[in-house]
Structure formats: C-alpha cells, structure tokens
Design an enzyme around this catalytic site. Structure first.
Site, PDB file in Angstrom:
ATOM      1  N   ASP A  99       0.770  -0.839  -0.006  1.00  0.00           N
ATOM      2  CA  ASP A  99      -0.290   0.406  -0.175  1.00  0.00           C
ATOM      3  C   ASP A  99       0.705   1.430  -0.071  1.00  0.00           C
ATOM      4  O   ASP A  99       0.142   1.836   0.718  1.00  0.00           O
ATOM      5  CB  ASP A  99      -1.360  -0.206   1.222  1.00  0.00           C
ATOM      6  CG  ASP A  99      -0.092  -0.322   2.784  1.00  0.00           C
ATOM      7  OD1 ASP A  99       1.502  -0.246   3.103  1.00  0.00           O
ATOM      8  OD2 ASP A  99      -0.493  -0.792   3.003  1.00  0.00           O
ATOM      9  N   GLU A 121      -0.233  -8.911  -0.664  1.00  0.00           N
ATOM     10  CA  GLU A 121      -0.880  -8.221   0.252  1.00  0.00           C
ATOM     11  C   GLU A 121      -2.439  -7.841  -0.175  1.00  0.00           C
ATOM     12  O   GLU A 121      -2.303  -6.348   0.702  1.00  0.00           O
ATOM     13  CB  GLU A 121      -0.198  -7.675   1.227  1.00  0.00           C
ATOM     14  CG  GLU A 121       0.097  -7.486   2.653  1.00  0.00           C
ATOM     15  CD  GLU A 121       1.176  -6.433   3.070  1.00  0.00           C
ATOM     16  OE1 GLU A 121       2.004  -6.991   3.807  1.00  0.00           O
ATOM     17  OE2 GLU A 121       0.799  -5.283   3.380  1.00  0.00           O
ATOM     18  N   GLU A 135      -1.838   4.991   3.756  1.00  0.00           N
ATOM     19  CA  GLU A 135      -2.134   3.457   3.228  1.00  0.00           C
ATOM     20  C   GLU A 135      -3.902   2.877   2.770  1.00  0.00           C
ATOM     21  O   GLU A 135      -3.608   2.029   2.225  1.00  0.00           O
ATOM     22  CB  GLU A 135      -1.434   2.781   3.830  1.00  0.00           C
ATOM     23  CG  GLU A 135      -0.038   3.112   4.222  1.00  0.00           C
ATOM     24  CD  GLU A 135       0.890   4.097   4.944  1.00  0.00           C
ATOM     25  OE1 GLU A 135      -0.365   4.714   5.370  1.00  0.00           O
ATOM     26  OE2 GLU A 135       2.215   4.364   4.550  1.00  0.00           O
ATOM     27  N   HIS A 216       7.556   5.064  12.171  1.00  0.00           N
ATOM     28  CA  HIS A 216       7.779   6.285  11.331  1.00  0.00           C
ATOM     29  C   HIS A 216       6.064   6.659  10.517  1.00  0.00           C
ATOM     30  O   HIS A 216       6.072   6.933  10.263  1.00  0.00           O
ATOM     31  CB  HIS A 216       8.759   4.869   9.926  1.00  0.00           C
ATOM     32  CG  HIS A 216       7.489   3.944   9.825  1.00  0.00           C
ATOM     33  ND1 HIS A 216       6.634   4.313   8.739  1.00  0.00           N
ATOM     34  CD2 HIS A 216       7.576   2.403  10.394  1.00  0.00           C
ATOM     35  CE1 HIS A 216       6.451   2.730   8.281  1.00  0.00           C
ATOM     36  NE2 HIS A 216       6.431   2.040   9.620  1.00  0.00           N
ATOM     37  N   ARG A 218       3.423   8.703   9.485  1.00  0.00           N
ATOM     38  CA  ARG A 218       3.103   9.653   8.692  1.00  0.00           C
ATOM     39  C   ARG A 218       1.794  10.107  10.014  1.00  0.00           C
ATOM     40  O   ARG A 218       1.459  11.451  10.771  1.00  0.00           O
ATOM     41  CB  ARG A 218       2.910   9.429   7.761  1.00  0.00           C
ATOM     42  CG  ARG A 218       3.930   9.633   6.992  1.00  0.00           C
ATOM     43  CD  ARG A 218       3.353  10.418   5.307  1.00  0.00           C
ATOM     44  NE  ARG A 218       4.598  10.028   4.802  1.00  0.00           N
ATOM     45  CZ  ARG A 218       5.323  10.691   3.985  1.00  0.00           C
ATOM     46  NH1 ARG A 218       4.257  11.976   3.583  1.00  0.00           N
ATOM     47  NH2 ARG A 218       6.366  10.890   3.062  1.00  0.00           N
ATOM     48  N   HIS A 248      14.120   5.153  11.945  1.00  0.00           N
ATOM     49  CA  HIS A 248      13.774   5.628  10.474  1.00  0.00           C
ATOM     50  C   HIS A 248      14.284   6.948  10.182  1.00  0.00           C
ATOM     51  O   HIS A 248      14.695   8.116  10.613  1.00  0.00           O
ATOM     52  CB  HIS A 248      12.293   5.191  10.784  1.00  0.00           C
ATOM     53  CG  HIS A 248      11.632   5.721   9.471  1.00  0.00           C
ATOM     54  ND1 HIS A 248      11.972   6.949   8.137  1.00  0.00           N
ATOM     55  CD2 HIS A 248      11.738   4.649   8.417  1.00  0.00           C
ATOM     56  CE1 HIS A 248      10.948   5.956   6.546  1.00  0.00           C
ATOM     57  NE2 HIS A 248      10.680   5.166   7.055  1.00  0.00           N
TER      58      HIS A 248
HETATM   59  C1  UD1 Z   1       7.080   5.019   3.510  1.00  0.00           C
HETATM   60  C2  UD1 Z   1       5.526   4.868   2.902  1.00  0.00           C
HETATM   61  C3  UD1 Z   1       4.451   3.242   4.175  1.00  0.00           C
HETATM   62  C4  UD1 Z   1       5.667   2.245   4.834  1.00  0.00           C
HETATM   63  C5  UD1 Z   1       6.480   2.373   5.046  1.00  0.00           C
HETATM   64  C6  UD1 Z   1       8.121   2.100   5.245  1.00  0.00           C
HETATM   65  C7  UD1 Z   1       4.120   5.881   1.750  1.00  0.00           C
HETATM   66  C8  UD1 Z   1       3.845   7.469   1.257  1.00  0.00           C
HETATM   67  N1  UD1 Z   1       4.426   6.209   2.186  1.00  0.00           N
HETATM   68  O1  UD1 Z   1       6.811   5.911   4.616  1.00  0.00           O
HETATM   69  O2  UD1 Z   1       3.919   2.562   3.832  1.00  0.00           O
HETATM   70  O3  UD1 Z   1       4.955   2.506   5.585  1.00  0.00           O
HETATM   71  O4  UD1 Z   1       7.686   3.705   4.130  1.00  0.00           O
HETATM   72  O5  UD1 Z   1       9.083   2.291   5.547  1.00  0.00           O
HETATM   73  O6  UD1 Z   1       4.678   5.174   0.751  1.00  0.00           O
HETATM   74  N2  UD1 Z   1      14.621   8.497   4.200  1.00  0.00           N
HETATM   75  C9  UD1 Z   1      15.761   8.390   4.003  1.00  0.00           C
HETATM   76  N3  UD1 Z   1      16.075   7.077   3.328  1.00  0.00           N
HETATM   77  C10 UD1 Z   1      15.219   5.996   2.820  1.00  0.00           C
HETATM   78  C11 UD1 Z   1      14.036   5.766   3.504  1.00  0.00           C
HETATM   79  C12 UD1 Z   1      13.962   7.227   3.417  1.00  0.00           C
HETATM   80  O7  UD1 Z   1      16.694   9.189   4.431  1.00  0.00           O
HETATM   81  O8  UD1 Z   1      15.949   4.937   2.855  1.00  0.00           O
HETATM   82  C13 UD1 Z   1      14.332   9.529   4.677  1.00  0.00           C
HETATM   83  C14 UD1 Z   1      13.556  10.763   3.223  1.00  0.00           C
HETATM   84  O9  UD1 Z   1      14.248  12.287   4.109  1.00  0.00           O
HETATM   85  C15 UD1 Z   1      12.429  10.598   2.943  1.00  0.00           C
HETATM   86  C16 UD1 Z   1      11.558  10.441   4.176  1.00  0.00           C
HETATM   87  O10 UD1 Z   1      12.401   9.487   4.861  1.00  0.00           O
HETATM   88  O11 UD1 Z   1      11.606  11.170   1.911  1.00  0.00           O
HETATM   89  C17 UD1 Z   1      10.061   9.618   3.899  1.00  0.00           C
HETATM   90  O12 UD1 Z   1      10.413   8.484   3.384  1.00  0.00           O
HETATM   91  P1  UD1 Z   1       8.779   7.925   2.518  1.00  0.00           P
HETATM   92  O13 UD1 Z   1       9.479   7.209   1.723  1.00  0.00           O
HETATM   93  O14 UD1 Z   1       8.297   9.182   1.930  1.00  0.00           O
HETATM   94  O15 UD1 Z   1       7.977   7.490   3.893  1.00  0.00           O
HETATM   95  P2  UD1 Z   1       8.132   6.479   4.937  1.00  0.00           P
HETATM   96  O16 UD1 Z   1       7.530   7.075   5.930  1.00  0.00           O
HETATM   97  O17 UD1 Z   1       9.274   6.104   5.068  1.00  0.00           O
HETATM   98  N1  UDP Z   2      12.993  -3.973   9.477  1.00  0.00           N
HETATM   99  C1  UDP Z   2      14.650  -3.376   9.044  1.00  0.00           C
HETATM  100  N2  UDP Z   2      15.614  -3.280  10.043  1.00  0.00           N
HETATM  101  C2  UDP Z   2      15.108  -2.032  10.965  1.00  0.00           C
HETATM  102  C3  UDP Z   2      13.017  -1.957  11.034  1.00  0.00           C
HETATM  103  C4  UDP Z   2      12.534  -3.066  10.621  1.00  0.00           C
HETATM  104  O1  UDP Z   2      15.117  -4.286   8.151  1.00  0.00           O
HETATM  105  O2  UDP Z   2      15.909  -1.524  11.314  1.00  0.00           O
HETATM  106  C5  UDP Z   2      11.791  -4.849   8.406  1.00  0.00           C
HETATM  107  C6  UDP Z   2      11.074  -5.489   9.256  1.00  0.00           C
HETATM  108  O3  UDP Z   2      12.422  -6.930   9.849  1.00  0.00           O
HETATM  109  C7  UDP Z   2       9.722  -5.904   9.238  1.00  0.00           C
HETATM  110  C8  UDP Z   2      10.319  -4.275   8.139  1.00  0.00           C
HETATM  111  O4  UDP Z   2      11.036  -3.551   7.848  1.00  0.00           O
HETATM  112  O5  UDP Z   2       9.842  -6.805   7.783  1.00  0.00           O
HETATM  113  C9  UDP Z   2       8.921  -3.054   7.973  1.00  0.00           C
HETATM  114  O6  UDP Z   2       9.303  -2.323   7.356  1.00  0.00           O
HETATM  115  P1  UDP Z   2       9.159  -0.484   8.026  1.00  0.00           P
HETATM  116  O7  UDP Z   2       8.721  -0.807   9.311  1.00  0.00           O
HETATM  117  O8  UDP Z   2       9.402   0.559   7.487  1.00  0.00           O
HETATM  118  O9  UDP Z   2       7.477  -0.174   7.057  1.00  0.00           O
HETATM  119  P2  UDP Z   2       5.771  -1.188   7.589  1.00  0.00           P
HETATM  120  O10 UDP Z   2       5.832  -2.718   7.660  1.00  0.00           O
HETATM  121  O11 UDP Z   2       4.757   0.024   8.360  1.00  0.00           O
HETATM  122  O12 UDP Z   2       4.933  -0.735   6.226  1.00  0.00           O
END
Ligand code: UD1
Ligand code: UDP
Length: 379
Positions: A99, A121, A135, A216, A218, A248
């Site tokens: 999602d 999923e 999501e 993490h 939003r 995160h």
């Molecule tokens: C995203 C997904 C969320 C998922 C999550 C898993 C959307 C809208 N959100 O949220 O559904 O649960 O990923 O973690 O699709 N950033 C880094 N390095 C990284 C990743 C992120 O620096 O490797 C920082 C960047 O500043 C980026 C911010 O995190 O702009 C947000 O990343 P984003 O993918 O938009 O949102 P998540 O909260 O990670």
């Molecule tokens: N995870 C990881 N390293 C971390 C935190 C989480 O590998 O430091 C893995 C965790 O085992 C799970 C997935 O990341 O499989 C969950 O990702 P996240 O919580 O970012 O996203 P969500 O599941 O909420 O979309």
C-alpha cells in the site's frame, strides 16, 4: 502468448522489498516467466540494504527519493517514471505489493495501459482512511483495479469480497513476509556473523531486559511521535530495562527521537538495521513496541509480544491470536502496558505464544502457481 510471460515487478521501499524478494526468486526459478524488476527508489539506503541481502539487481532504478519528500511530488514522479518503464519494457503483467505510494502509482500506471495488475498483500483494511494514512486509500485504489488479489489471510479475502471483488480473482496465499523471515533465519543459522553487528550493544546491555522499538507512521508525526518519545524516556528510567531503537531516517522521526532521547544511557538510538540484524533484534527483545505493519506480522510468528502504537490496525489477526495489542500513542498507556508485561509473568506468557496467522512460509510458491494457471488460461 508464445514464450515466457514478462512480469514487471515494481517496488520502492524496505518492506516491499522484504515481502517481494521471495516472490521474485520463485518467479525467476520458473521458466514460464521472464522477470523484470523496477525499483522506484522511494527509499534509498533502506531499500538498498534489502536488495543487497537478497541479491536483487534491478533492471530499472528511478532513484526518486528526496529528503523529507511530499506525497504529491513523490506520487507525480512515480506515475510518470513507472509509466515510462512500462512503455519501454512492454510487460504482460505488473506486480505490486502492499500500500505504498510506489505500489499505488505502479498499479495505476499499469491500469492506464490496460495491463493486468497482480497485488500481493491484498485486502488489508482498517476501515479508516486516516489510519494508516495514506495507505488505506492506496490499497483501496489498487484493490479496485487489480486483476489478481493475493490475500494473506481469510479476513483479507473477506474484506475484498465485501467490496464486490470477484471471488474467483481472490486467492488466500499467506504473506511472503513469513517466507522472508524463514529465509533470513536459515541464513543466520548457517552464518551467524550475518547478524553479529549487535554484539557490542548486547554486551553493553547484558542482564537488562530489552524492549525493541520502531516508529515511522506519518499519521503519528507531531504530537504522536512526541508522546512516543516521552513514553520511551519514562520506560528507560528503570535501570533493568534497555531500549534498542533503529530510527527511521525520515527527518520528522529523527528530530523528535534524537531531541528527546539522545544520551539516555538505557536507550540505544541506532541506524536502521539490515534484515538479518533486525531478525536478531526480534530474537533478543522481550517486547516489540512498534507502529510498523511488517513487525506486526513477524513478531507473532516468533512469539514476541507486540504493542502496536496505533489507534486501529488492518492486521487484526495478531490481536485475535493474543500476541499483539493496540496501545495507541498515549505515553501513560504505553508505559503501563510495558511495565505490566515485564512485571507480570502470567500477562507476559499469555501474549508470548508463537502463532503464524500471516502464513506458513509458502506464500511465494502459491502466488507463482496461481500466476502460472492464469497465464496458461490466457495462452
Ligand atoms: C513509506 C511508505 C509507508 C511504509 C514505509 C516503510 C508511503 C506514502 N509511505 O513511508 O507506507 O510503511 O515507507 O518504511 O508510501 N528516508 C531516507 N532514507 C531511506 C528512506 C527514507 O533518508 O532509505 C527519508 C527521506 O527523507 C524521505 C523520508 O524518509 O523523504 C520519507 O520516506 P517516504 O518513503 O516518503 O515515507 P516513509 O515514512 O518511509
Ligand atoms: N526492518 C528492518 N530493519 C529495521 C526495522 C525494520 O529490516 O531497522 C524490517 C522489519 O523486519 C519488517 C520491515 O522492515 O520486515 C518493516 O518495515 P517498516 O516498518 O519500515 O514498514 P511497514 O511494515 O510499516 O510498512
């Protein structure tokens, strides 16, 4: 259709990569399919951690992540970027997972080209479009246009039927996150050094009771995250407890957590862990405190009580199994739930039973079998 069917797998974040690598491996092992991989780079470092461990080399990398990216700019880039890859690759089908913005845009770009979309999923619903945000709407959009719906559980399949999805298009496969967890557990058993990087922290916190944390979401930005930080500060006042928190990289999360907790002797704020090291943290901790989706699926499989810092969940199976509990983001509630679990043996043992409501580790195999039937019928 002559020759193998080309399937374009599109993803962009850490959890999508973890849940899709078993499916990609199973598809690649099957000569009926030609697999192409497009990563959006919605995540960068966290995505690359999984690609490295899983040995996936993408065919396309849109490299879209920007610091503190907005949903609209991200989604606009995703739609045109993935659309361009589809036009170049001309696949027979497009697969997305979950999602995220990448999954929603990938599905929409495929739909705009009248291509069938396979959704891994499928059918998770909280019933509230603001929790989790955005999501819930992303997955409803994908559910509206998908051709095949791979539901992890019977409840997810029922949610799709309630939205009038054709029951013949819904398949209960389990969630490949359990396939991934089995795989990584076996890899660590063969080669313990893969998860050896926590040794210094384990030595520092020897004899303490470990609480693992991830956060993490939003919808928790602002007051929710501040309240979570306050809860952790209070939990860590107890000297018999240590908190290990891979933070995160989202700046909205980092600012609050480092501002409130840096320097606390009983709290380790660390960089995101790669998957083997996170599996090690799951094994080490007594309790997981999280707002993550994936962790709600993995912790029950390992018999770890998981306290979910959300108002609602699209994964009621962990709650029903008794291994997960919704605690919201109120600091007082989180602290009292943690202390109850740590101090009341019966309360802990009631939650600490291993259940596998999300699958048996065979989801990827089932998904590929179903896809094989689908392309045969279309041939
Ligand atoms: C995203 C997904 C969320 C998922 C999550 C898993 C959307 C809208 N959100 O949220 O559904 O649960 O990923 O973690 O699709 N950033 C880094 N390095 C990284 C990743 C992120 O620096 O490797 C920082 C960047 O500043 C980026 C911010 O995190 O702009 C947000 O990343 P984003 O993918 O938009 O949102 P998540 O909260 O990670
Ligand atoms: N995870 C990881 N390293 C971390 C935190 C989480 O590998 O430091 C893995 C965790 O085992 C799970 C997935 O990341 O499989 C969950 O990702 P996240 O919580 O970012 O996203 P969500 O599941 O909420 O979309």
């Amino acid at each position: 259709m002559s020759g193998p069917a080309t399937i374009l797998v599109v993803f962009g974040t850490r959890p999508e990569a973890i849940k899709l690598f078993p499916v990609i491996a199973a598809l690649k092992a099957d000569p009926r399919f030609r697999v192409r991989v497009c990563v959006s780079g919605q995540h960068r470092d966290m995505l690359d951690q999984v690609l490295g461990i899983a040995g996936i080399v993408p065919d396309h990398d849109l490299d879209l992540m920007r610091p503190d990216q907005s949903l609209d700019a991200l989604t606009a880039g995703l739609l045109t970027g993935i659309g361009g890859v589809i036009d170049a690759e001309r696949p027979d089908r497009v697969m997305v997972q979950g999602d995220t913005a990448t999954a929603m845009a990938g599905a929409l770009a495929a739909y705009y080209r009248k291509l069938p979309v396979d959704h891994v999923e499928a059918g998770l619903r909280s019933g509230n479009i603001h929790h989790p945000w955005p999501e819930e709407v992303n997955r409803k959009v994908i559910g509206t246009l998908a051709s095949l719906h791979f539901a992890p559980t019977a409840a997810a399949a029922a949610a799709l039927r309630a939205e009038n999805v054709d029951p013949a298009r819904i398949h209960v496969t389990g969630n490949p996150v359990i396939d991934a967890l089995h795989w990584v557990t076996a890899r660590i058993a063969e080669q313990p050094s893969l998860a050896g990087g926590l040794a210094a922290l384990e030595a520092r916190f020897a004899g303490k009771r470990i609480v693992g944390v991830t956060s993490h979401r939003r919808e928790n930005f602002g007051n929710g995250l501040a309240s979570i930080a306050e809860a952790i500060r209070r939990i860590a006042l107890r000297d018999d407890i240590a908190v290990i928190f891979p933070v995160h990289p989202n700046p909205n999360v980092r600012r609050v957590m480092h501002g409130a907790l840096a320097g606390d002797p009983n709290v380790a704020l660390i960089e995101p862990l790669d998957y083997p090291h996170f599996a090690r943290l799951l094994a080490l901790c007594e309790i997981m405190l999280t707002d993550s989706g994936g962790v709600q699926e993995e912790a029950p499989a390992l018999g770890k009580p998981v306290l979910v810092m959300r108002e609602t969940t699209e994964r009621p199976e962990g709650i029903a199994a008794g291994t997960a509990r919704l605690v919201g983001t109120d600091a007082g509630r989180i602290v009292s739930e943690i202390f109850t679990l740590l101090d009341d043996k019966a309360a802990y043992e009631a939650m600490a039973r291993a259940h596998n409501p999300f699958g048996d580790g065979q989801a990827a195999r089932r998904i590929v079998e179903i896809l094989g039937d689908e392309i045969r019928q279309q041939a």
